[in-house]
Design a protein around this motif. Structure first.
Motif, PDB file in Angstrom:
ATOM      1  N   ALA A  50       0.989   2.476   1.230  1.00  0.00           N
ATOM      2  CA  ALA A  50       0.078   3.625   1.241  1.00  0.00           C
ATOM      3  C   ALA A  50      -0.946   3.495   2.357  1.00  0.00           C
ATOM      4  N   LYS A  51      -1.494   2.258   2.534  1.00  0.00           N
ATOM      5  CA  LYS A  51      -2.447   2.043   3.617  1.00  0.00           C
ATOM      6  C   LYS A  51      -1.785   2.285   4.975  1.00  0.00           C
ATOM      7  N   ALA A  52      -0.534   1.780   5.123  1.00  0.00           N
ATOM      8  CA  ALA A  52       0.173   1.954   6.395  1.00  0.00           C
ATOM      9  C   ALA A  52       0.410   3.429   6.683  1.00  0.00           C
ATOM     10  N   GLN A  53       0.775   4.188   5.642  1.00  0.00           N
ATOM     11  CA  GLN A  53       0.979   5.621   5.849  1.00  0.00           C
ATOM     12  C   GLN A  53      -0.306   6.304   6.302  1.00  0.00           C
ATOM     13  N   GLU A  54      -1.430   5.898   5.681  1.00  0.00           N
ATOM     14  CA  GLU A  54      -2.711   6.471   6.089  1.00  0.00           C
ATOM     15  C   GLU A  54      -3.019   6.122   7.543  1.00  0.00           C
ATOM     16  N   VAL A  81      -0.839   5.308   9.895  1.00  0.00           N
ATOM     17  CA  VAL A  81       0.090   6.016  10.780  1.00  0.00           C
ATOM     18  C   VAL A  81      -0.328   7.463  10.960  1.00  0.00           C
ATOM     19  N   ALA A  82      -0.725   8.102   9.842  1.00  0.00           N
ATOM     20  CA  ALA A  82      -1.161   9.490   9.936  1.00  0.00           C
ATOM     21  C   ALA A  82      -2.382   9.609  10.837  1.00  0.00           C
ATOM     22  N   SER A  83      -3.344   8.668  10.654  1.00  0.00           N
ATOM     23  CA  SER A  83      -4.531   8.686  11.506  1.00  0.00           C
ATOM     24  C   SER A  83      -4.177   8.444  12.961  1.00  0.00           C
ATOM     25  N   ALA A  84      -3.276   7.442  13.200  1.00  0.00           N
ATOM     26  CA  ALA A  84      -2.874   7.133  14.578  1.00  0.00           C
ATOM     27  C   ALA A  84      -2.132   8.307  15.207  1.00  0.00           C
ATOM     28  N   LEU A  85      -1.289   8.980  14.419  1.00  0.00           N
ATOM     29  CA  LEU A  85      -0.566  10.137  14.951  1.00  0.00           C
ATOM     30  C   LEU A  85      -1.527  11.244  15.357  1.00  0.00           C
ATOM     31  N   GLY A  86      -2.564  11.436  14.529  1.00  0.00           N
ATOM     32  CA  GLY A  86      -3.554  12.439  14.895  1.00  0.00           C
ATOM     33  C   GLY A  86      -4.245  12.097  16.202  1.00  0.00           C
ATOM     34  N   LYS A 141       1.623  -4.738  -4.720  1.00  0.00           N
ATOM     35  CA  LYS A 141       0.973  -5.027  -3.440  1.00  0.00           C
ATOM     36  C   LYS A 141       1.672  -4.284  -2.301  1.00  0.00           C
ATOM     37  N   ILE A 142       3.032  -4.279  -2.322  1.00  0.00           N
ATOM     38  CA  ILE A 142       3.792  -3.585  -1.278  1.00  0.00           C
ATOM     39  C   ILE A 142       3.499  -2.090  -1.322  1.00  0.00           C
ATOM     40  N   GLN A 143       3.422  -1.543  -2.509  1.00  0.00           N
ATOM     41  CA  GLN A 143       3.135  -0.120  -2.630  1.00  0.00           C
ATOM     42  C   GLN A 143       1.755   0.206  -2.073  1.00  0.00           C
ATOM     43  N   THR A 144       0.786  -0.679  -2.368  1.00  0.00           N
ATOM     44  CA  THR A 144      -0.570  -0.471  -1.841  1.00  0.00           C
ATOM     45  C   THR A 144      -0.588  -0.566  -0.317  1.00  0.00           C
ATOM     46  N   GLU A 145       0.084  -1.607   0.217  1.00  0.00           N
ATOM     47  CA  GLU A 145       0.135  -1.769   1.671  1.00  0.00           C
ATOM     48  C   GLU A 145       0.864  -0.600   2.328  1.00  0.00           C
TER      49      GLU A 145
END
Length: 287
Positions: free
Chosen positions: A116-120, A122-127, A110-114
């Motif tokens: 990955a979602k957080a990284q996505e 963050v990447a979207s927010a950074l863009g 579950k942590i790994q899934t969360e």
């Protein structure tokens, strides 16, 4: 004669001695009988005590044997229960360990899934931030350029206004600083920062009115001739400034400054004057 006497004494002694002997013999006999009977009773009592003790010992042996058997049986039952409990505890521990490992694996997934979602996200927010930042930087740069232009214009206007200001000689014959004739020129003087300026709007009254660190009394205001008369009160001293004109530096000294204070009236109305007080920047402490 002596023989009779001896015979008499011998007869008398036999008379009382015989009963005494018999009595002693009877006492001894009774004593022996009593002692024999008491000894017999004591033996019987000792025999009963011995029998009772042997009976008690036998009962104690039987009870001890029975108690030992019961204790051994109880210990065996307890040992069996302990083995059963130990087995159940080990089984429960193994089950708990399996559940904990399963829960840890699920949580890690579950942590790994969360993550990955957080990284996505963050990447979207950074863009989005980069896009917004680029837009904002362009807007700020444009605003800075506009502000720089406005500052340059204001500085140009200030320089022009300062160039239009003039310095005149005051009523004490001392060359004054630059004189402002309106609010725009007064703002330019404040920008220069050579003196402190206190604006006033005084009505005609007999009571002193506070202007900065001094008091002023308006005695007369003549709008037709643009002249006025005031009393200046400073350091507990009153000085009359009579029949002065607009934009004329009315000068006076106070104990706190080496340069004179300057009272400048820009407008004379009916029973009212409007202007400012110019105070030197450098003052000494009052005594």
């Amino acid at each position: 004669m002596e023989d009779r006497t001896n015979e008499y004494e011998s007869s008398t002694w036999r008379q009382w001695h015989t009963p005494v002997i018999l009595a002693i013999a009877v006492v001894l006999l009774v004593s022996n009988i009593y002692f024999y009977w008491d000894h017999h009773q004591l033996q019987q009592r000792l025999r009963r005590i011995q029998n009772s003790v042997e009976s008690d010992l036998q009962t104690l042996r039987e009870n001890t044997a029975s108690s030992a058997q019961t204790t051994a049986k109880t210990l065996e039952e307890l040992r069996t229960q302990l083995d059963d409990e130990r087995g159940r505890a080990m089984q429960a521990a193994n089950q708990a360990a399996q559940n904990a490992r399963r829960h840890a694996d699920d949580l890690a997934a579950k942590i790994q899934t969360e993550h990955a979602k957080a990284q996505e996200q963050v990447a979207s927010a950074l863009g989005e931030v980069k896009e917004v930042a680029s837009t904002r930087i362009a807007e700020v740069a444009s605003h800075v350029n506009t502000v720089d232009t406005q500052v340059a214009q204001a500085r140009s206007e200030l320089d022009k206004t300062v160039a239009e200001l003039r310095s005149v000689r005051g009523d004490l014959g001392v060359e004054s600083g630059l004189i402002a004739t309106n609010a725009k020129e007064l703002a330019a003087l404040r920008e220069l920062g050579e003196r402190n300026y206190v604006e006033f709007n005084l009505a005609k009254t007999n009571k002193p009115q506070r202007v900065g660190a001094i008091n002023v009394v308006l005695r007369k205001a003549d709008p037709k001739r643009s002249r006025f008369t005031v009393d200046v009160i400073a350091d507990d001293k009153k000085v009359e400034k009579k029949d002065r004109t607009i934009n004329e530096p009315v000068q006076f000294y106070v104990s706190r400054a080496r340069q004179p204070y300057e009272l400048v009236v820009n407008e004379v109305q009916k029973d009212r004057i409007v202007g400012y007080l110019a105070v030197p920047k450098v003052e000494t402490a009052s005594r």
